[in-house]
Write an enzyme that holds these catalytic residues in place. Structure first.
Site, PDB file in Angstrom:
ATOM      1  N   LYS A  14       0.842  -1.210   0.000  1.00 27.00           N
ATOM      2  CA  LYS A  14       0.000   0.000   0.000  1.00 27.00           C
ATOM      3  C   LYS A  14       0.864   1.241   0.000  1.00 27.00           C
ATOM      4  O   LYS A  14       2.006   1.230   0.480  1.00 27.00           O
ATOM      5  CB  LYS A  14      -0.967   0.024   1.192  1.00 27.00           C
ATOM      6  CG  LYS A  14      -0.336   0.143   2.599  1.00 27.00           C
ATOM      7  CD  LYS A  14       0.015   1.553   3.021  1.00 27.00           C
ATOM      8  CE  LYS A  14       0.708   1.564   4.385  1.00 27.00           C
ATOM      9  NZ  LYS A  14       1.524   2.754   4.644  1.00 27.00           N
ATOM     10  N   PRO A 102       9.163  -4.090  -0.151  1.00 29.12           N
ATOM     11  CA  PRO A 102      10.278  -3.734   0.728  1.00 29.12           C
ATOM     12  C   PRO A 102       9.910  -3.923   2.205  1.00 29.12           C
ATOM     13  O   PRO A 102       8.780  -3.632   2.615  1.00 29.12           O
ATOM     14  CB  PRO A 102      10.519  -2.255   0.406  1.00 29.12           C
ATOM     15  CG  PRO A 102      10.023  -2.092  -0.998  1.00 29.12           C
ATOM     16  CD  PRO A 102       8.852  -3.029  -1.126  1.00 29.12           C
ATOM     17  N   ALA A 104      10.091  -3.090   6.220  1.00 26.68           N
ATOM     18  CA  ALA A 104      10.236  -1.858   7.029  1.00 26.68           C
ATOM     19  C   ALA A 104      10.335  -0.625   6.132  1.00 26.68           C
ATOM     20  O   ALA A 104      11.143   0.270   6.347  1.00 26.68           O
ATOM     21  CB  ALA A 104      11.453  -1.940   7.960  1.00 26.68           C
ATOM     22  N   GLY A 106       7.450   1.245   4.922  1.00 25.29           N
ATOM     23  CA  GLY A 106       6.279   2.125   4.867  1.00 25.29           C
ATOM     24  C   GLY A 106       5.285   1.709   3.808  1.00 25.29           C
ATOM     25  O   GLY A 106       4.431   2.493   3.383  1.00 25.29           O
ATOM     26  N   MET A 107       5.385   0.437   3.373  1.00 23.37           N
ATOM     27  CA  MET A 107       4.464  -0.057   2.336  1.00 23.37           C
ATOM     28  C   MET A 107       3.615  -1.222   2.835  1.00 23.37           C
ATOM     29  O   MET A 107       2.968  -1.915   2.043  1.00 23.37           O
ATOM     30  CB  MET A 107       5.249  -0.487   1.101  1.00 23.37           C
ATOM     31  CG  MET A 107       6.105   0.641   0.557  1.00 23.37           C
ATOM     32  SD  MET A 107       6.685   0.296  -1.079  1.00 23.37           S
ATOM     33  CE  MET A 107       5.305   0.864  -2.038  1.00 23.37           C
ATOM     34  N   GLY A 109       4.288  -4.203   4.034  1.00 19.39           N
ATOM     35  CA  GLY A 109       4.616  -5.555   3.576  1.00 19.39           C
ATOM     36  C   GLY A 109       4.238  -6.605   4.612  1.00 19.39           C
ATOM     37  O   GLY A 109       3.686  -7.656   4.265  1.00 19.39           O
ATOM     38  N   SER A 111       1.914  -6.347   6.814  1.00 20.51           N
ATOM     39  CA  SER A 111       0.444  -6.406   6.842  1.00 20.51           C
ATOM     40  C   SER A 111      -0.082  -7.222   5.668  1.00 20.51           C
ATOM     41  O   SER A 111      -1.062  -7.974   5.806  1.00 20.51           O
ATOM     42  CB  SER A 111      -0.144  -4.998   6.781  1.00 20.51           C
ATOM     43  OG  SER A 111       0.323  -4.246   7.877  1.00 20.51           O
ATOM     44  N   ALA A 112       0.584  -7.106   4.518  1.00 21.87           N
ATOM     45  CA  ALA A 112       0.182  -7.907   3.352  1.00 21.87           C
ATOM     46  C   ALA A 112       0.341  -9.386   3.677  1.00 21.87           C
ATOM     47  O   ALA A 112      -0.535 -10.212   3.358  1.00 21.87           O
ATOM     48  CB  ALA A 112       1.044  -7.529   2.139  1.00 21.87           C
ATOM     49  N   ASP A 144      -2.833  -1.593   9.482  1.00 20.50           N
ATOM     50  CA  ASP A 144      -2.932  -1.625   8.017  1.00 20.50           C
ATOM     51  C   ASP A 144      -3.450  -2.966   7.483  1.00 20.50           C
ATOM     52  O   ASP A 144      -3.612  -3.112   6.264  1.00 20.50           O
ATOM     53  CB  ASP A 144      -1.545  -1.432   7.382  1.00 20.50           C
ATOM     54  CG  ASP A 144      -0.930  -0.088   7.680  1.00 20.50           C
ATOM     55  OD1 ASP A 144      -1.689   0.859   7.945  1.00 20.50           O
ATOM     56  OD2 ASP A 144       0.305   0.004   7.641  1.00 20.50           O
TER      57      ASP A 144
HETATM   58  O1  C5P Z   1      -0.876  -1.096  14.182  1.00 19.88           O
HETATM   59  P1  C5P Z   1       0.547  -1.341  13.910  1.00 19.88           P
HETATM   60  O2  C5P Z   1       1.054  -2.593  14.589  1.00 19.88           O
HETATM   61  O3  C5P Z   1       0.894  -1.353  12.463  1.00 19.88           O
HETATM   62  O4  C5P Z   1       1.334  -0.139  14.527  1.00 19.88           O
HETATM   63  C1  C5P Z   1       2.729  -0.140  14.733  1.00 19.88           C
HETATM   64  C2  C5P Z   1       3.088   1.023  15.627  1.00 19.88           C
HETATM   65  O5  C5P Z   1       2.948   2.247  14.897  1.00 19.88           O
HETATM   66  C3  C5P Z   1       2.233   1.186  16.853  1.00 19.88           C
HETATM   67  O6  C5P Z   1       2.737   0.422  17.922  1.00 19.88           O
HETATM   68  C4  C5P Z   1       2.338   2.659  17.135  1.00 19.88           C
HETATM   69  O7  C5P Z   1       3.563   2.956  17.769  1.00 19.88           O
HETATM   70  C5  C5P Z   1       2.409   3.260  15.747  1.00 19.88           C
HETATM   71  N1  C5P Z   1       1.081   3.679  15.228  1.00 19.88           N
HETATM   72  C6  C5P Z   1       0.484   4.798  15.758  1.00 19.88           C
HETATM   73  N2  C5P Z   1      -0.735   5.197  15.283  1.00 19.88           N
HETATM   74  C7  C5P Z   1      -1.334   4.528  14.294  1.00 19.88           C
HETATM   75  C8  C5P Z   1      -0.740   3.387  13.725  1.00 19.88           C
HETATM   76  C9  C5P Z   1       0.492   2.988  14.229  1.00 19.88           C
HETATM   77  O8  C5P Z   1       1.023   5.439  16.666  1.00 19.88           O
HETATM   78  N3  C5P Z   1      -2.516   4.950  13.832  1.00 19.88           N
END
Ligand code: C5P
Length: 304
Positions: A14, A102, A104, A106-107, A109, A111-112, A144
């Site tokens: 994404k 990639p 870590a 920001g895409m 991966g 979550s996919a 995500d």
């Molecule tokens: O939900 P996810 O596991 O992807 O989030 C990873 C980290 O990113 C969270 O532990 C939090 O530190 C940060 N995060 C956040 N606000 C969001 C999504 C993620 O602070 N809406």
């Protein structure tokens, strides 16, 4: 639904066309208003029924395998454990993940992979979990992950886990420039808090972006792209500003950091234009990819 012995599920990367971030909530997460788009970079996950449990991950040559989580601590393991609780069954099977998204970067991966695990294991375990339940489990795995199930273009709210598809009749072309070293998403959010201690609790709305999408005009979309995590990501990684300048100098309509970075994505006019921009940027960067969106969320590949 038919139970299958072996299935392959493909799940997309994404990008965030709009990422409005509000001040952190009581639970530490940040409220988001985001517009996700699934693009044509994929991880493929093949799950085969059997005794025991094993996850084997292979990566494209431009991905550093040493940054992957240790076996047993992968988001695929967590997805399997949650689905097994829901389905009241044992975790079992052999899973192979082939990554081209990639890591870590920001895409989304990881979550996919989680979304692909839910769809594939549901099938080989013969559970027939409803979409609503899969989305609920996905939200427990990460902000995500529900979007990785839904795909296309979608408006995200809450902490990003509430998704509603939006009509997007365009085909948008992107040049994708991953970075050699990843960025930690929590670290970028923490840096956002340091840089913007007075951030509003209300994330920036996505209205302009949604209007631009409806025009199907890449120049309008380029002007409307918005990412509140870009300044913190650039502050942590000043080298990314040069990546963005390089892509824009090569003729891209606009470059932005993807999500929490460090991957940078560049909107182009067309597939041909994207390939020309990519060829130019490739004189300065080892890995330059071309992708288009929107594409489908996690889905079964035929034949299984
Ligand atoms: O939900 P996810 O596991 O992807 O989030 C990873 C980290 O990113 C969270 O532990 C939090 O530190 C940060 N995060 C956040 N606000 C969001 C999504 C993620 O602070 N809406």
């Amino acid at each position: 639904m038919t139970r299958r012995l072996s299935v392959t599920v493909r799940a997309p990367a994404k990008i965030n066309l709009h990422l409005g971030v509000g001040a952190p909530r009581a639970d530490g997460f940040h409220p988001l208003t985001t517009v996700y788009q699934a693009i044509s970079l994929y991880d493929d996950l093949r799950a085969t029924a059997g005794q025991g449990w094993a996850v084997d991950t292979r990566v494209a040559d431009y991905i550093d395998a040493t940054v992957l989580p240790a076996p047993g601590h992968n988001i695929v393991d967590r997805a399997a454990a949650l689905l097994a609780v829901h389905g009241d069954c044992a975790v079992s099977g052999a899973v192979r993940v082939d990554k081209t998204i990639p890591v870590a970067g920001g895409m989304a991966g990881g979550s996919a992979d989680a979304a692909a695990a839910l769809v594939s294991l549901d099938r080989i375990w013969g559970l027939g979990t409803t979409d609503t339940e899969l989305l609920r489990i996905a939200a427990q795995l990460g902000s995500d992950v529900p979007f990785a199930l839904v795909g296309g273009t979608a408006l995200g709210s809450g902490r990003g886990e509430k998704v509603a598809s939006v009509i997007d009749q365009g085909t948008w072309w992107w040049v994708v420039v991953p970075a050699a070293d990843g960025l930690s998403t929590p670290e970028v959010y923490r840096h956002f808090d340091r840089m913007f201690p007075d951030a509003s609790p209300e994330p920036a709305p996505a209205g302009d972006l949604l209007l631009a999408l409806a025009t199907r005009d890449p120049r309008r979309l380029a002007a409307a792209l918005h990412n509140d995590l870009q300044l913190p990501a650039l502050d942590l990684r000043p080298d990314l500003a040069r990546v963005i300048s390089r892509g824009e100098a090569a003729g891209a309509l606009r470059g932005i950091v993807s999500g929490s970075g460090p991957t940078c994505v560049f909107l182009c006019e067309s597939g041909e234009h994207a390939r020309a921009v990519a060829a130019d940027v490739a004189t300065a960067h080892d890995v330059v990819l071309v992708a288009h969106g929107p594409v489908a969320g996690a889905h079964l590949m035929e034949p299984g």
